[in-house]
Design an enzyme around this catalytic site. Sequence first.
Site, PDB file in Angstrom:
ATOM      1  N   GLY A 137       0.830  -1.201   0.000  1.00  9.68           N
ATOM      2  CA  GLY A 137       0.000   0.000   0.000  1.00  9.68           C
ATOM      3  C   GLY A 137       0.862   1.246   0.000  1.00  9.68           C
ATOM      4  O   GLY A 137       2.010   1.242  -0.432  1.00  9.68           O
ATOM      5  N   GLY A 138       0.293   2.300   0.558  1.00  9.42           N
ATOM      6  CA  GLY A 138       1.001   3.586   0.554  1.00  9.42           C
ATOM      7  C   GLY A 138       2.279   3.569   1.359  1.00  9.42           C
ATOM      8  O   GLY A 138       3.126   4.464   1.221  1.00  9.42           O
ATOM      9  N   GLY A 142      23.722  13.763 -28.537  1.00 11.82           N
ATOM     10  CA  GLY A 142      23.196  14.128 -27.225  1.00 11.82           C
ATOM     11  C   GLY A 142      24.000  13.527 -26.085  1.00 11.82           C
ATOM     12  O   GLY A 142      24.100  14.107 -25.008  1.00 11.82           O
ATOM     13  N   ALA A 143      24.576  12.365 -26.338  1.00 16.78           N
ATOM     14  CA  ALA A 143      25.344  11.711 -25.270  1.00 16.78           C
ATOM     15  C   ALA A 143      26.549  12.559 -24.901  1.00 16.78           C
ATOM     16  O   ALA A 143      26.903  12.687 -23.728  1.00 16.78           O
ATOM     17  CB  ALA A 143      25.775  10.324 -25.715  1.00 16.78           C
TER      18      ALA A 143
HETATM   19  C1  HXC Z   1      -4.003  -4.397  11.287  1.00  9.98           C
HETATM   20  C2  HXC Z   1      -3.314  -6.337  10.277  1.00  9.98           C
HETATM   21  C3  HXC Z   1      -3.297  -5.726   9.015  1.00  9.98           C
HETATM   22  C4  HXC Z   1      -3.654  -4.352   8.961  1.00  9.98           C
HETATM   23  C5  HXC Z   1      -2.695  -7.773   8.775  1.00  9.98           C
HETATM   24  N1  HXC Z   1      -2.920  -7.590  10.067  1.00  9.98           N
HETATM   25  N2  HXC Z   1      -2.928  -6.640   8.104  1.00  9.98           N
HETATM   26  N3  HXC Z   1      -3.665  -5.690  11.401  1.00  9.98           N
HETATM   27  N4  HXC Z   1      -3.998  -3.730  10.113  1.00  9.98           N
HETATM   28  N5  HXC Z   1      -3.609  -3.677   7.834  1.00  9.98           N
HETATM   29  C6  HXC Z   1      -2.704  -8.542  11.157  1.00  9.98           C
HETATM   30  C7  HXC Z   1      -3.261  -9.902  10.894  1.00  9.98           C
HETATM   31  O1  HXC Z   1      -4.602  -9.976  11.322  1.00  9.98           O
HETATM   32  C8  HXC Z   1      -2.357 -10.751  11.772  1.00  9.98           C
HETATM   33  O2  HXC Z   1      -2.765 -10.580  13.102  1.00  9.98           O
HETATM   34  C9  HXC Z   1      -1.008 -10.065  11.651  1.00  9.98           C
HETATM   35  O3  HXC Z   1      -1.285  -8.729  11.244  1.00  9.98           O
HETATM   36  C10 HXC Z   1      -0.116 -10.714  10.622  1.00  9.98           C
HETATM   37  O4  HXC Z   1      -0.804 -10.787   9.379  1.00  9.98           O
HETATM   38  P1  HXC Z   1      -0.910 -12.153   8.563  1.00  9.98           P
HETATM   39  O5  HXC Z   1      -1.821 -11.903   7.425  1.00  9.98           O
HETATM   40  O6  HXC Z   1      -1.235 -13.270   9.474  1.00  9.98           O
HETATM   41  O7  HXC Z   1       0.594 -12.341   8.073  1.00  9.98           O
HETATM   42  P2  HXC Z   1       1.111 -13.081   6.774  1.00  9.98           P
HETATM   43  O8  HXC Z   1       0.365 -14.358   6.591  1.00  9.98           O
HETATM   44  O9  HXC Z   1       2.590 -13.129   6.912  1.00  9.98           O
HETATM   45  O10 HXC Z   1       0.714 -12.145   5.568  1.00  9.98           O
HETATM   46  C11 HXC Z   1       1.278 -10.852   5.483  1.00  9.98           C
HETATM   47  C12 HXC Z   1       0.604 -10.050   4.357  1.00  9.98           C
HETATM   48  C13 HXC Z   1      -0.895  -9.997   4.612  1.00  9.98           C
HETATM   49  C14 HXC Z   1       0.929 -10.711   3.012  1.00  9.98           C
HETATM   50  C15 HXC Z   1       1.254  -8.665   4.373  1.00  9.98           C
HETATM   51  O11 HXC Z   1      -1.131  -9.658   5.991  1.00  9.98           O
HETATM   52  C16 HXC Z   1      -1.545  -8.982   3.732  1.00  9.98           C
HETATM   53  O12 HXC Z   1      -1.677  -9.175   2.516  1.00  9.98           O
HETATM   54  N6  HXC Z   1      -1.998  -7.904   4.359  1.00  9.98           N
HETATM   55  C17 HXC Z   1      -2.579  -6.802   3.644  1.00  9.98           C
HETATM   56  C18 HXC Z   1      -1.481  -5.940   3.141  1.00  9.98           C
HETATM   57  C19 HXC Z   1      -1.978  -4.662   2.560  1.00  9.98           C
HETATM   58  O13 HXC Z   1      -2.715  -4.648   1.576  1.00  9.98           O
HETATM   59  N7  HXC Z   1      -1.627  -3.576   3.230  1.00  9.98           N
HETATM   60  C20 HXC Z   1      -2.011  -2.300   2.786  1.00  9.98           C
HETATM   61  C21 HXC Z   1      -2.949  -1.760   3.763  1.00  9.98           C
HETATM   62  S1  HXC Z   1      -3.456  -0.175   3.118  1.00  9.98           S
HETATM   63  P3  HXC Z   1      -2.516 -11.681  14.232  1.00  9.98           P
HETATM   64  O14 HXC Z   1      -3.582 -11.393  15.207  1.00  9.98           O
HETATM   65  O15 HXC Z   1      -2.630 -13.003  13.585  1.00  9.98           O
HETATM   66  O16 HXC Z   1      -1.148 -11.385  14.759  1.00  9.98           O
HETATM   67  C22 HXC Z   1      -2.176   0.826   3.525  1.00  9.98           C
HETATM   68  C23 HXC Z   1      -2.432   2.233   3.163  1.00  9.98           C
HETATM   69  C24 HXC Z   1      -1.319   3.063   3.672  1.00  9.98           C
HETATM   70  O17 HXC Z   1      -1.175   0.487   4.036  1.00  9.98           O
HETATM   71  C25 HXC Z   1      -1.451   4.417   3.109  1.00  9.98           C
HETATM   72  C26 HXC Z   1      -0.291   5.235   3.514  1.00  9.98           C
HETATM   73  C27 HXC Z   1      -0.271   6.522   2.794  1.00  9.98           C
END
Ligand code: HXC
Length: 516
Positions: free
Chosen positions: A171-172, A406-407
Amino acid sequence: MNSHELNQELLRRREQVRQGEGMDAAARQHAKGKLTARERIDRLLDRGSFQEVDPYIVHRHSAFGIDERRVPGDSVVVGLGRIMGRKVAIAAQDFTIIGGSFSEAHAQKVCKVLDLAISSGIPFIFLNDSVGARIQEGVWSLAGYAELFWRNSQASGVIPQISIMLGPCAGGSVYSPGLTDFVIMTEGISHMFITGPEVIKTVTGEEVDLETLGGAHTHASISGVAHLVAADEDEAFAITRRLLSYLPSNNAAPPARLPPDDDPTRADPVLDTLVPLEDTQSYDIREAIVRIFDLGSFFEVHARFAPNAVVGFARLHGEVVGVIANQPAWLAGVLDIDASDKIARFVRFCDAFHIPLITFVDCPGFMPGTVQEHGGIIRHGAKIVYAYSEATVPKVCVITRKAYGGAYIVMSSKQIRTDLVYAWPTAEIAVMGAEGAVNILYRKQLAEAEHPEEVRAQFIAEYRERFGSPYSAAASGHVDDVILPSETRARLIAALDFLRDKQAPSLPKKHGCMPL
Ligand code: HXC
């Protein structure tokens, strides 16, 4: 409580912080082939140097049961420490605590040490391993990211910032590494992407696995997001230590100088015959680089991305320099979109941190074709000339063979304020190569000639006589001297010594508008 009990209470709390989510959580992290945040800090920093900051911070949110998961220190470990004696600020995301999710408290901690790094003038190192924004905190998490990105931008050009990727970065959240100076990815365990495979499939129907989408190979060789790749975490830390050895701590300090350990007058005879006389034959410019600079000092960055250009750090008589070169061994060293981005970015980094630039030119020009034109080679190529023109550090250029069109101009020419331009005897400085030039200049004569091939060969020979050597450019002062390749090391060392206190005035302005 008496003093003894108060102290015991502190030690108990300290141990609680050290344990984090406990042995099971650490074991789960190890099962994924990853170290814990504290293990990483222990391995990267000099033993006993870590001074932790904010170990007791807890988040203050409660939505969706997050109040049940309030762990001292939250999901990141931050502080100050030393690497090979050098002071650094460090943040290591703790995946064992709610996936290392980025919370308000997490942001507060990372921003605090980044602020300390900026005010103390020390590099910032961010160990990334996080699922991204903590969903349960809504806008507080997003605002935390924004605070971090703002600081990354403010710190740019003030202190070196290094991102080490040791897990997911989705994500971001990718924009913090994207704003830092160097991104080191670790094979197999680190992935960076704006939208993951599931979202991509839903939105576009495209199916792609995690590794292909955002693994180390993808970002090092295709997107250019990653500058360096490590086979495992220990190698990532070794790379970080080596990289740091070339960087100053901030933009007011000179890069670290080492006592010279190589003969400044060493003249390597292999260089004198390295460039093939037949200009369709290639050679590896890195062979010249490793022979010219202090032995063993060349450290290439961005190596897998746009291999038609080479950039990296090296030392000359102990002093750090930035090396930029065309690579004749890859696509004849042609400049394309990716090579332009790679060169421009490296030049700007070096200039921001007072690292002199040494450029080697052997380039037939910009890559022709609709792919490049439609991809914006005009605006990307313009970045090179902009970056060199803007750079005020000492700049020295060596033309080893082709400097066409240009190079010639963009690759650190005299006219974009390169201090000294040298040419090897094999240099050819011309608007274009002989064949192309003759076809344009003598199209009519060639069409009317009885034996066009003979006439063409004669014109080509004449053209080569005129432009196939560096002496016509030297006769007009467009290059400063023609030097033996084996003299290059001594000449570069002398040049940098004379240019050390260079003053380069610039026009008053808020900032320029660099082509993007
Ligand atoms: C809170 C989260 C979470 C989140 C996962 N968890 N994503 N908690 N907020 N965004 C929790 C899970 O419930 C789990 O909790 C623990 O974190 C570990 O995650 P798992 O999925 O069990 O780990 P894994 O199997 O290793 O997979 C990792 C992963 C997957 C591939 C990264 O979690 C995933 O695809 N997550 C989504 C990633 C994503 O799209 N992120 C972007 C979010 S949007 P427990 O209780 O089991 O410990 C974003 C916007 C930001 O970031 C903008 C900034 C400008």
